[in-house]
Design an enzyme around this catalytic site. Structure first.
Site, PDB file in Angstrom:
ATOM      1  N   TRP A  15       0.864  -1.184   0.000  1.00 44.84           N
ATOM      2  CA  TRP A  15       0.000   0.000   0.000  1.00 44.84           C
ATOM      3  C   TRP A  15       0.905   1.241   0.000  1.00 44.84           C
ATOM      4  O   TRP A  15       1.919   1.274   0.699  1.00 44.84           O
ATOM      5  CB  TRP A  15      -0.901  -0.010   1.247  1.00 44.84           C
ATOM      6  N   TRP A  18     -15.053   3.987  -7.801  1.00 47.87           N
ATOM      7  CA  TRP A  18     -15.427   2.666  -7.260  1.00 47.87           C
ATOM      8  C   TRP A  18     -14.237   2.157  -6.457  1.00 47.87           C
ATOM      9  O   TRP A  18     -13.239   1.737  -7.027  1.00 47.87           O
ATOM     10  CB  TRP A  18     -15.772   1.725  -8.422  1.00 47.87           C
ATOM     11  N   ASP A  19     -14.385   2.204  -5.158  1.00 50.49           N
ATOM     12  CA  ASP A  19     -13.268   1.859  -4.274  1.00 50.49           C
ATOM     13  C   ASP A  19     -13.425   0.427  -3.756  1.00 50.49           C
ATOM     14  O   ASP A  19     -14.517  -0.163  -3.821  1.00 50.49           O
ATOM     15  CB  ASP A  19     -13.263   2.860  -3.103  1.00 50.49           C
ATOM     16  N   ARG A  25      -9.758  -3.014   8.029  1.00 56.95           N
ATOM     17  CA  ARG A  25     -10.286  -1.653   8.042  1.00 56.95           C
ATOM     18  C   ARG A  25     -11.701  -1.631   8.653  1.00 56.95           C
ATOM     19  O   ARG A  25     -12.574  -0.901   8.208  1.00 56.95           O
ATOM     20  CB  ARG A  25     -10.321  -1.087   6.624  1.00 56.95           C
ATOM     21  N   ASP A  64      -2.472   5.707  -3.029  1.00 56.24           N
ATOM     22  CA  ASP A  64      -2.827   6.679  -1.995  1.00 56.24           C
ATOM     23  C   ASP A  64      -1.628   7.537  -1.628  1.00 56.24           C
ATOM     24  O   ASP A  64      -1.762   8.498  -0.881  1.00 56.24           O
ATOM     25  CB  ASP A  64      -3.331   5.949  -0.739  1.00 56.24           C
ATOM     26  N   ASP A 105     -15.907  12.166  -1.648  1.00 55.16           N
ATOM     27  CA  ASP A 105     -15.334  10.844  -1.344  1.00 55.16           C
ATOM     28  C   ASP A 105     -16.091  10.200  -0.190  1.00 55.16           C
ATOM     29  O   ASP A 105     -17.223  10.601   0.149  1.00 55.16           O
ATOM     30  CB  ASP A 105     -13.827  11.014  -1.047  1.00 55.16           C
TER      31      ASP A 105
HETATM   32  C1  DGJ Z   1      -9.002   4.475  -0.265  1.00 56.03           C
HETATM   33  C2  DGJ Z   1      -8.810   5.343  -1.464  1.00 56.03           C
HETATM   34  O1  DGJ Z   1      -7.653   4.998  -2.141  1.00 56.03           O
HETATM   35  C3  DGJ Z   1      -8.786   6.798  -1.029  1.00 56.03           C
HETATM   36  O2  DGJ Z   1      -8.544   7.613  -2.134  1.00 56.03           O
HETATM   37  C4  DGJ Z   1     -10.097   7.132  -0.368  1.00 56.03           C
HETATM   38  O3  DGJ Z   1     -11.124   7.056  -1.304  1.00 56.03           O
HETATM   39  C5  DGJ Z   1     -10.348   6.201   0.787  1.00 56.03           C
HETATM   40  N1  DGJ Z   1     -10.220   4.831   0.404  1.00 56.03           N
HETATM   41  C6  DGJ Z   1     -11.714   6.436   1.375  1.00 56.03           C
HETATM   42  O4  DGJ Z   1     -12.059   5.528   2.316  1.00 56.03           O
END
Ligand code: DGJ
Length: 737
Positions: A203, A481-482, A447, A552, A370
């Site tokens: 990550w 879409w996460d 998470r 991120d 977001d």
């Molecule tokens: C992970 C994503 O990569 C971030 O940009 C953001 O949207 C967070 N999740 C939100 O929980």
């Protein structure tokens, strides 16, 4: 072009600069003969042609089984199988293992027939390359005792050097069988002191390039996380020892799939290399009833005789022209501001409108709301699955908010995490069995959330209903879409015991189907995929969304290596890149605002900061950054990518170049990471220009060959973290001598 020579029993696939050749040995076994630089053999049915089947080595001991049946096993264990099967004597890595209803494991796939046709059939339920013009070869192999047929498919697109492979198996036997392993591609070569290139990370450190010698034994790149992952990438390449950006050979494999995968390079006892790629066999078992077919995903093979640069450009062109479908792929994307790093969960309508007002003044075109707008979502521990607007944060709901944003002349985008469920959610309280789980075990949280069992159609339908209801309720033009955790506890109470091994792949098919439904019902929607940053940045996802959030980690310096590894395979126009605030929230580093802007130009440009709080000086730079994005966006979208220098290698600076297809124009993106005091200037040897043409750089003229072979001097002395974009414009096409 694809040909079959009846005299030699040889199949040849030709691309502009490569050939891929297979042959049938002993009337039975499909063997791999050659993949590499184009061989201009006249391999058609009528011409006297060169016979390359000597490369199958069937005249060497161990001879083919019809001549030396007592050594059949040695033959199977040394023959360069095009699609190796396990259990009958080839002890190397197999591509397919099938268990009969009687529990026995073993296949011997024998050539049965073939078909060459114009075009390419879609892969049912799976992302795949498409369009044309192209040609496809389908080779059918069969295993007599089980009645199983494997159809190997190979396509080549006109003008592109990739070879696209996939496999489907049909059960033509009388009983169900269990597919324990089905990979999509295999490559056989003699080892030539290869090195292996793969992409690894974590990550906030996705897709760093790693090169290591091909050692004895096997080297594995894999994901068992249910996503292609931040850690390994579904890609593997064998490189010749002299391979650089501009020279040497690369044999690459990339997987068009977003779930578990394995890529393996095996150096065998005979010093050959077998490379395979496909769905990871662990946690996989598919029951195939008589008459049923299983389609394995597609693998893209690229051979380059001119280094990594040519390999990258082949992937980029293929994905731009034949994988991404969204109408946005050829369009400038709206410059967005995302409120994640600006507010995290602490926002309301007032705050968002304030952000939007200031953003609109600076020329930003879209506000993306977001995580945190729904249910009781005040932190990451609750409400995933409760896709109703939190009216405490957003009074008047989405219609009011979106209207206000639109009034400012801005578009509106929204975040979802459709694949998840929080234990603290109304959805979980109503349907605790909708989370993936193993009988008698409490599923592991990550998470604070669990994974929805999308392999169940009623769960997938429910989620689609939630998403589409929200999207129909207001003028929402973009969706992020996460997907924020790996898949564990892979089990459910619906499928019978002998189908539990299907859940992971069924899950993936369901994600694909959900995204397909979404882009079909909302064809104007700009979809961006994301998975805790770049945890599911893969070709499968590109089929549905023209852009993917890259990482991120938005720190400009960390991004250099992440983006270099991503650019190795993906067109820059697919790479989500934002300017964020400093000190950077992930690494704490402070870099100049201008540098953050230049680094973010290498993708779909946007901002992720509280514009109401940054300094006036920084805010004043935004219009110029947006102008630069708009200026370079067509070039970045359509041009050819050349890597000039890598911070990964030189530890000092990063430099890449994009050249227009007609070579009339180029831009060089340069970031000085560490200032070297004794250096007065640096030579940048450009690439891809017309060597005879004259180019102007900063008011001075150079020939293309001077810029490429002698180099451009960058005279300014930079400090740490300084960056610039250098424009190269052709002024006069010199006459060819
Ligand atoms: C992970 C994503 O990569 C971030 O940009 C953001 O949207 C967070 N999740 C939100 O929980």
């Amino acid at each position: 072009m694809i040909t079959f020579n009846q005299k030699t029993n040889v199949f040849q696939l030709d691309t502009p600069t490569t050939s891929y050749i297979m042959g049938i040995a002993d009337g039975k076994y499909l063997g791999h003969i050659y993949y590499g630089k184009k061989l201009e053999l006249e391999l058609d049915a009528n011409a006297e042609s060169f016979d390359p089947t000597y490369l199958l080595r069937t005249e060497e001991h161990p001879f083919v089984p019809s001549q030396l049946i007592r050594e059949k096993l040695s033959f199977l264990d040394s023959f360069p199988m095009e699609y190796p099967s396990g259990g009958t004597g080839d002890f190397r890595e197999s591509c397919i293992n099938v268990r009969t209803a009687g529990g026995q494991d073993g296949l011997e796939l024998i050539y049965k027939s073939h078909r060459i046709y114009r075009g390419k059939d879609p892969l049912h339920g799976l992302p795949a390359t498409w369009g044309g013009p192209c040609d496809t070869l389908e080779l059918t192999l069969c295993d007599m005792p089980t009645g199983l047929e494997a159809v190997l498919s190979y396509s080549v697109f006109e003008g592109n050097d990739a070879v696209i492979r996939s496999v489907k198996v049909c059960n033509n036997g009388p009983e169900a069988v269990y597919i324990d392993k089905i990979l999509s591609a295999c490559l056989e070569m003699d080892n030539e002191e290869f090195q292996l290139l793969s992409l690894h990370g974590a990550w906030a450190r996705e897709r760093h390039m790693h090169i290591q010698p091909l050692a004895a034994g096997s080297h594995v790149v894999e994901s068992l996380r249910g996503i292609s992952s931040h850690v390994d990438h579904p890609f593997l390449a064998a490189l010749s020892k002299d391979c650089t950006q501009t020279g040497g050979e690369a044999y690459a494999m990339h997987f068009v799939y977003s779930g578990n995968f394995i890529a393996k390079a095996q150096r065998t006892q005979y010093d050959t290399l077998r490379m395979v790629l496909g769905i990871h066999p662990e946690h996989f078992c598919w029951k195939l009833e008589p008459g049923e077919t299983f389609q394995a995903p597609e693998a893209v093979l690229v051979y380059s005789d001119a280094g990594l640069g040519k390999m990258s450009r082949t992937f980029h062109d293929l994905y731009r022209s034949h994988l991404i479908r969204s109408k946005y792929k050829d369009k400038e994307r709206p410059v967005l501001i995302n409120n994640w790093e600006a507010t995290y969960f602490q926002f309301d309508t007032k705050k968002l409108i304030h952000l939007a007002e200031e953003s609109a003044k600076a020329g930003i075109e879209m506000l993306v709301m977001d995580d945190g707008w729904f249910g009781n979502r005040y932190d990451e521990f609750r409400s995933l699955g409760d896709w109703t607007v939190n009216e405490e944060k957003l009074p008047g709901g989405l219609p009011y908010l979106v209207e206000q944003i639109n009034r400012l002349g801005m578009k509106f985008g929204i975040w979802f995490e459709p694949e998840m469920i929080s234990p603290d959610s109304d959805l979980y309280r109503a349907h605790p069995d909708w989370a993936l789980q193993l009988k008698g075990r409490t599923p592991s949280l990550a998470r604070g959330q669990l994974v929805l069992d999308l392999s169940r159609p009623e769960v997938a339908d429910y989620i689609y209903g939630c998403l589409s209801r929200i999207l129909r309720a207001a003028n929402i033009e973009y969706v992020k879409w996460d997907m924020n955790r790996g898949l564990s506890d892979i089990g459910n109470s619906c499928l019978p015991p002998d189908r539990q091994g299907e859940i992971l792949h069924r899950y993936m098919l369901a994600v694909y189907q959900l995204q397909e439904r979404l882009v079909t019902e909302f064809p104007d929607l700009l979809l961006e995929n994301c998975s805790s940053g770049g945890g599911r940045f893969d070709p499968g996802m590109l089929y549905y969304s023209p852009q993917i959030w890259c990482s991120d980690d938005t720190d400009a310096i960390e991004r250099l290596q992440i983006q270099e590894g991503t650019q190795l395979l993906y067109p820059l126009s697919t790479i989500g890149a934002h300017v964020s605030d400093c000190p950077n929230h992930t690494v704490g580093r402070t870099t100049p605002f201008q540098t953050r802007g230049i680094v973010a130009l290498a993708g779909t440009f946007g901002y992720e900061l509280d514009i109401t709080k940054i300094s006036e000086e920084e805010r004043a730079q935004i219009p110029a950054q947006i102008a630069a994005y708009k200026k370079y966006s067509p070039l970045i979208r359509e041009g050819d990518y050349y890597r000039i220098a890598s911070y990964r290698e030189n530890h000092a600076y990063d430099c890449y170049e994009i050249v227009a297809k007609d070579k009339s124009y180029a831009a060089v993106f340069f970031v000085q990471v560490h200032h070297t005091p004794s250096m007065r200037s640096r030579r940048l040897k450009l690439q891809g220009l017309d060597k005879k043409a004259v180019y102007e750089v900063d008011g001075r003229s150079y020939t293309g060959e001077a810029l490429m072979y002698a180099g451009l001097l960058r005279k300014r002395v930079f400090g740490d973290f300084e960056a610039e974009v250098i424009e190269i414009r052709q002024v006069d096409k010199a006459q060819e001598k």
